[in-house]
Design a protein around this motif. Sequence first.
Motif, PDB file in Angstrom:
ATOM      1  N   GLU A  32       7.992  -3.776  16.071  1.00 46.32           N
ATOM      2  CA  GLU A  32       7.648  -5.312  15.984  1.00 46.32           C
ATOM      3  C   GLU A  32       6.216  -5.453  16.353  1.00 46.32           C
ATOM      4  OE1 GLU A  32      12.047  -7.044  17.596  1.00 46.32           O
ATOM      5  OE2 GLU A  32      10.206  -6.850  18.927  1.00 46.32           O
ATOM      6  N   PHE A  33       5.549  -4.737  17.399  1.00 48.84           N
ATOM      7  CA  PHE A  33       4.130  -4.768  17.571  1.00 48.84           C
ATOM      8  C   PHE A  33       3.325  -4.490  16.408  1.00 48.84           C
ATOM      9  CE2 PHE A  33       0.303  -2.939  19.480  1.00 48.84           C
ATOM     10  CZ  PHE A  33      -0.077  -4.126  20.057  1.00 48.84           C
ATOM     11  N   ARG A  34       3.847  -3.318  15.837  1.00 48.29           N
ATOM     12  CA  ARG A  34       2.867  -2.761  14.738  1.00 48.29           C
ATOM     13  C   ARG A  34       3.213  -3.593  13.538  1.00 48.29           C
ATOM     14  NH1 ARG A  34       5.029   3.628  14.636  1.00 48.29           N
ATOM     15  NH2 ARG A  34       3.436   4.616  15.993  1.00 48.29           N
ATOM     16  N   ARG A  35       4.233  -4.037  13.214  1.00 46.91           N
ATOM     17  CA  ARG A  35       4.776  -4.814  12.307  1.00 46.91           C
ATOM     18  C   ARG A  35       3.916  -6.368  12.530  1.00 46.91           C
ATOM     19  NH1 ARG A  35       8.710  -5.542   8.423  1.00 46.91           N
ATOM     20  NH2 ARG A  35       9.087  -7.713   7.851  1.00 46.91           N
ATOM     21  N   LEU A  36       3.675  -7.065  13.635  1.00 44.91           N
ATOM     22  CA  LEU A  36       2.881  -8.161  13.860  1.00 44.91           C
ATOM     23  C   LEU A  36       1.183  -7.927  13.748  1.00 44.91           C
ATOM     24  CD1 LEU A  36       3.206 -11.102  14.603  1.00 44.91           C
ATOM     25  CD2 LEU A  36       3.114 -10.201  17.175  1.00 44.91           C
ATOM     26  N   CYS A  37       0.755  -6.749  14.288  1.00 47.97           N
ATOM     27  CA  CYS A  37      -0.552  -6.343  13.950  1.00 47.97           C
ATOM     28  C   CYS A  37      -0.938  -6.089  12.399  1.00 47.97           C
ATOM     29  CB  CYS A  37      -0.943  -5.090  14.695  1.00 47.97           C
ATOM     30  SG  CYS A  37      -0.768  -5.108  16.446  1.00 47.97           S
ATOM     31  N   ILE A  38      -0.117  -5.577  11.837  1.00 49.02           N
ATOM     32  CA  ILE A  38      -0.522  -5.435  10.197  1.00 49.02           C
ATOM     33  C   ILE A  38      -0.396  -6.869   9.728  1.00 49.02           C
ATOM     34  CG2 ILE A  38       0.610  -4.585   8.198  1.00 49.02           C
ATOM     35  CD1 ILE A  38       1.641  -2.207   9.922  1.00 49.02           C
ATOM     36  N   ARG A 216       8.186   3.030   6.988  1.00 45.02           N
ATOM     37  CA  ARG A 216       8.323   1.687   7.568  1.00 45.02           C
ATOM     38  C   ARG A 216       7.029   0.944   7.395  1.00 45.02           C
ATOM     39  NH1 ARG A 216      11.405   3.913  12.696  1.00 45.02           N
ATOM     40  NH2 ARG A 216       9.522   5.052  12.490  1.00 45.02           N
ATOM     41  N   ILE A 217       6.053   1.736   7.909  1.00 42.10           N
ATOM     42  CA  ILE A 217       4.671   1.084   8.090  1.00 42.10           C
ATOM     43  C   ILE A 217       4.197   0.785   6.787  1.00 42.10           C
ATOM     44  CG2 ILE A 217       2.346   1.545   8.839  1.00 42.10           C
ATOM     45  CD1 ILE A 217       3.419   3.099  10.878  1.00 42.10           C
ATOM     46  N   MET A 218       4.466   1.571   5.654  1.00 41.54           N
ATOM     47  CA  MET A 218       3.996   1.194   4.379  1.00 41.54           C
ATOM     48  C   MET A 218       4.534   0.048   3.859  1.00 41.54           C
ATOM     49  SD  MET A 218       3.348   5.093   2.489  1.00 41.54           S
ATOM     50  CE  MET A 218       3.085   4.334   1.133  1.00 41.54           C
ATOM     51  N   ASN A 219       5.916  -0.273   3.979  1.00 40.17           N
ATOM     52  CA  ASN A 219       6.588  -1.326   3.583  1.00 40.17           C
ATOM     53  C   ASN A 219       6.069  -2.561   4.139  1.00 40.17           C
ATOM     54  OD1 ASN A 219       8.385   0.433   2.089  1.00 40.17           O
ATOM     55  ND2 ASN A 219       9.874   0.295   3.452  1.00 40.17           N
ATOM     56  N   THR A 220       5.796  -2.515   5.677  1.00 38.33           N
ATOM     57  CA  THR A 220       5.207  -3.588   5.915  1.00 38.33           C
ATOM     58  C   THR A 220       3.610  -4.093   5.224  1.00 38.33           C
ATOM     59  OG1 THR A 220       6.244  -3.123   8.182  1.00 38.33           O
ATOM     60  CG2 THR A 220       4.335  -4.689   8.046  1.00 38.33           C
ATOM     61  N   PHE A 221       2.990  -3.134   5.013  1.00 37.28           N
ATOM     62  CA  PHE A 221       1.830  -3.314   4.269  1.00 37.28           C
ATOM     63  C   PHE A 221       1.955  -4.086   2.908  1.00 37.28           C
ATOM     64  CE2 PHE A 221      -0.420  -0.525   7.262  1.00 37.28           C
ATOM     65  CZ  PHE A 221      -1.781  -1.138   7.249  1.00 37.28           C
ATOM     66  N   VAL A 222       3.148  -3.419   2.200  1.00 37.78           N
ATOM     67  CA  VAL A 222       3.399  -3.802   0.814  1.00 37.78           C
ATOM     68  C   VAL A 222       3.906  -5.271   1.003  1.00 37.78           C
ATOM     69  CG1 VAL A 222       5.062  -3.648  -0.947  1.00 37.78           C
ATOM     70  CG2 VAL A 222       3.819  -1.565   0.029  1.00 37.78           C
ATOM     71  N   GLU A 223       4.542  -5.733   1.983  1.00 36.19           N
ATOM     72  CA  GLU A 223       5.250  -7.021   1.965  1.00 36.19           C
ATOM     73  C   GLU A 223       3.962  -8.039   2.114  1.00 36.19           C
ATOM     74  OE1 GLU A 223       8.191  -9.528   5.072  1.00 36.19           O
ATOM     75  OE2 GLU A 223       7.792  -7.372   5.510  1.00 36.19           O
ATOM     76  N   PHE A 224       2.943  -7.728   2.966  1.00 39.09           N
ATOM     77  CA  PHE A 224       1.843  -8.537   2.962  1.00 39.09           C
ATOM     78  C   PHE A 224       1.176  -8.521   1.794  1.00 39.09           C
ATOM     79  CE2 PHE A 224      -2.566  -9.357   4.045  1.00 39.09           C
ATOM     80  CZ  PHE A 224      -2.568 -10.440   4.696  1.00 39.09           C
ATOM     81  N   TYR A 225       1.005  -7.394   1.046  1.00 41.45           N
ATOM     82  CA  TYR A 225       0.232  -7.486   0.087  1.00 41.45           C
ATOM     83  C   TYR A 225       0.750  -8.058  -1.277  1.00 41.45           C
ATOM     84  CZ  TYR A 225      -2.830  -3.631   2.011  1.00 41.45           C
ATOM     85  OH  TYR A 225      -3.497  -3.025   2.886  1.00 41.45           O
ATOM     86  N   THR A 226       2.095  -7.925  -1.349  1.00 44.69           N
ATOM     87  CA  THR A 226       2.633  -8.861  -2.510  1.00 44.69           C
ATOM     88  C   THR A 226       2.409 -10.154  -2.358  1.00 44.69           C
ATOM     89  OG1 THR A 226       4.874  -8.529  -1.222  1.00 44.69           O
ATOM     90  CG2 THR A 226       4.567  -7.206  -3.107  1.00 44.69           C
ATOM     91  N   THR A 227       2.389 -10.778  -1.113  1.00 42.15           N
ATOM     92  CA  THR A 227       2.280 -12.307  -1.004  1.00 42.15           C
ATOM     93  C   THR A 227       0.641 -12.562  -1.325  1.00 42.15           C
ATOM     94  OG1 THR A 227       3.842 -12.157   0.968  1.00 42.15           O
ATOM     95  CG2 THR A 227       2.255 -14.050   0.717  1.00 42.15           C
ATOM     96  N   LEU A 228      -0.313 -11.651  -0.956  1.00 42.28           N
ATOM     97  CA  LEU A 228      -1.542 -11.812  -1.171  1.00 42.28           C
ATOM     98  C   LEU A 228      -1.632 -12.008  -2.559  1.00 42.28           C
ATOM     99  CD1 LEU A 228      -4.793 -12.055  -0.258  1.00 42.28           C
ATOM    100  CD2 LEU A 228      -4.751  -9.640  -0.101  1.00 42.28           C
ATOM    101  N   LEU A 229      -1.324 -10.840  -3.455  1.00 39.17           N
ATOM    102  CA  LEU A 229      -1.482 -10.626  -4.796  1.00 39.17           C
ATOM    103  C   LEU A 229      -0.866 -11.730  -5.770  1.00 39.17           C
ATOM    104  CD1 LEU A 229      -2.740  -8.753  -6.898  1.00 39.17           C
ATOM    105  CD2 LEU A 229      -0.554  -7.616  -7.115  1.00 39.17           C
ATOM    106  N   THR A 230       0.187 -12.428  -4.878  1.00 38.05           N
ATOM    107  CA  THR A 230       0.678 -13.576  -5.730  1.00 38.05           C
ATOM    108  C   THR A 230      -0.186 -14.707  -5.655  1.00 38.05           C
ATOM    109  OG1 THR A 230       2.855 -12.864  -4.972  1.00 38.05           O
ATOM    110  CG2 THR A 230       2.666 -15.049  -5.729  1.00 38.05           C
ATOM    111  N   PHE A 231      -0.689 -15.022  -4.465  1.00 37.51           N
ATOM    112  CA  PHE A 231      -1.756 -15.955  -4.398  1.00 37.51           C
ATOM    113  C   PHE A 231      -2.863 -15.679  -5.371  1.00 37.51           C
ATOM    114  CE2 PHE A 231       0.158 -17.253  -0.598  1.00 37.51           C
ATOM    115  CZ  PHE A 231       0.000 -18.678  -0.403  1.00 37.51           C
TER     116      PHE A 231
END
Length: 605
Positions: A32-38, A216-231
Amino acid sequence: MGRERKKGESGLATTYYSRSQAMRKLQISMPEFRRLCIFKGIYPQEPRHRRKVSKGSSVYKTYYYRKDIAWLAHEPLLQKGRDFKIFVKKLKRAFNDDDKVKIASLEEHRPLYTLDRMVKERYPTFVDALRDIDDVLTMVSLYSTLSSLKIKASVSQLCKRLLLEFMHYIIASKSLRKVFISIKGIYYQAEIQGQTITWLTPHQFPQRIPREVDFRIMNTFVEFYTTLLTFVNFRLFHSLNLRYPPQLEGYFSTELSLQLPSLLVNPNEVEYENDGDKGEYRELLESLSHSLVKIPETPTADTDDLIEEDIPTDLDPEEQARRDKAREEREKLDEFKTLFEGLKFFLSREVPKESLTFIIKCFGGSVSWDPSCGRGSTYPESDERITHEIVDRPSMNHSYLSRVYIQPQWVYDSINFRKLLPTDKYSPQTSLPPHLSPFTRDGEGDYIPPDKMMLAEDKTEEQEEEEEGEEEDEDLEEREEEEDLEEREDEGEGEEDEDVEALKPPSPKRRKLPIAPAMNLPVGSVVEGDGVSKEKDEETQRMEAEAKQEREERKLAVMMMTRTRRKLYDRIMEKRNKKSRRVRELKEKREEYNKEMKKQKSSTK
């Protein structure tokens, strides 16, 4: 007397938190800490003095700023995580009790979260988002090609859709500048609103997924990246007045257009008759061969009524030269954007269809392929208007005389050199020239491949021809002006000019001195007077003396250096020597390659 200060209660020790301390402070687990920091963009820090921060301990720890952890403590996503934990416990209890009503009620009230607010926090302006879009595009393009063994199929489809939308924008805006094929994949570089964006797309081959990668870490990055790329895609499409999500021109123009204007249809909201229609539309969108629909513009005031600003004419010479240079660069860029305009390409089955279609459409060309390779082909192979057919096979069953057959590398090299290269070196069954990287900058002493030097020489020759043509035009204008002046002059004025010319002293003529051939001169003899051999001897002696003096001065300067400066100087010279050795090795390799190619040509003859 002041209060006694204890060790570890001030200074650097109070500036950082270790990772374990931060997790205890936030009361969350490691994932959870890693996910929040990413999501928040908080990364570990390296203290300047680890001993002071760790209070004398030699154990290696990961540290974060206290201010960052205090900022995380007020994050609303923390409460969402706690609510989700409570939801999971209640759902497990309901499953154990086999309470179907409770399970359905819990599923309806599942806690959800979005990352829109975090995107706006991390990127307050659109330019900030464009600066960090390189890694986003590279990661999204990688996930779009991965299998569903390690990632969800929905995530892969989302990444593929977002990447295609971005490619559609690059085609519509003609922003592509460089392309390079490497072992890792295909590098693209584009210019968007003054920002240079470079990303890597993997080849269309099955990917071998390594076991040591933590997805798991890469999936967290991709979750943020897809939101950013949509914007980003939404903003880019609206900057060109294009509808988002993208809609193909003429696709929804039948019965649906009678009920709703086809320009305002959202493909995601259309009720298709069956899944085949939806799949057909998706394939046409992925083909990149069709143009997109624009939003109808609102009527504005006539441009004739607008008052244009007067361009200042009394400018400084430097400012005028700078403006002229900028105008020339803009004209060259406009010409480069239409490099393939008027050309029609046909792709064979064995070539990379998506990459070639993308780069050809970016530069104004038309492209098609066999219908068996996928939907989206616009004209058949038998079309007589086709100018180039791209193949990558040793032999063909039939060929057309009205078109040129080339290998795919011709398209990439033409883009990198910003001109249409000759096709004879890229014809089928011929060994291709080296594919040079457009991202390298040749400095002083670097190795420059002979092919690149030849292309540079061709470019300089074209520039010289243009300059000579301009000079000839100027000389012709001057001669015409002189002839006009001579015609207007009177005979008397002409006689006066002749008298003035007669009074001028005669111009000294250059006297050619006889020079004896070098073979007939005796050893140690020199030519008297203005002899060339004596001048050459004096020049070489002077140059040798200057070089010797320069070497001695350099040695003295090195001797007078301090120890630190001498070490730095030695490192610089070692780097130069290493570079020269590398250049010499590359030249030797090139010579060996040329010898092998000559042997092969002689053996074939």
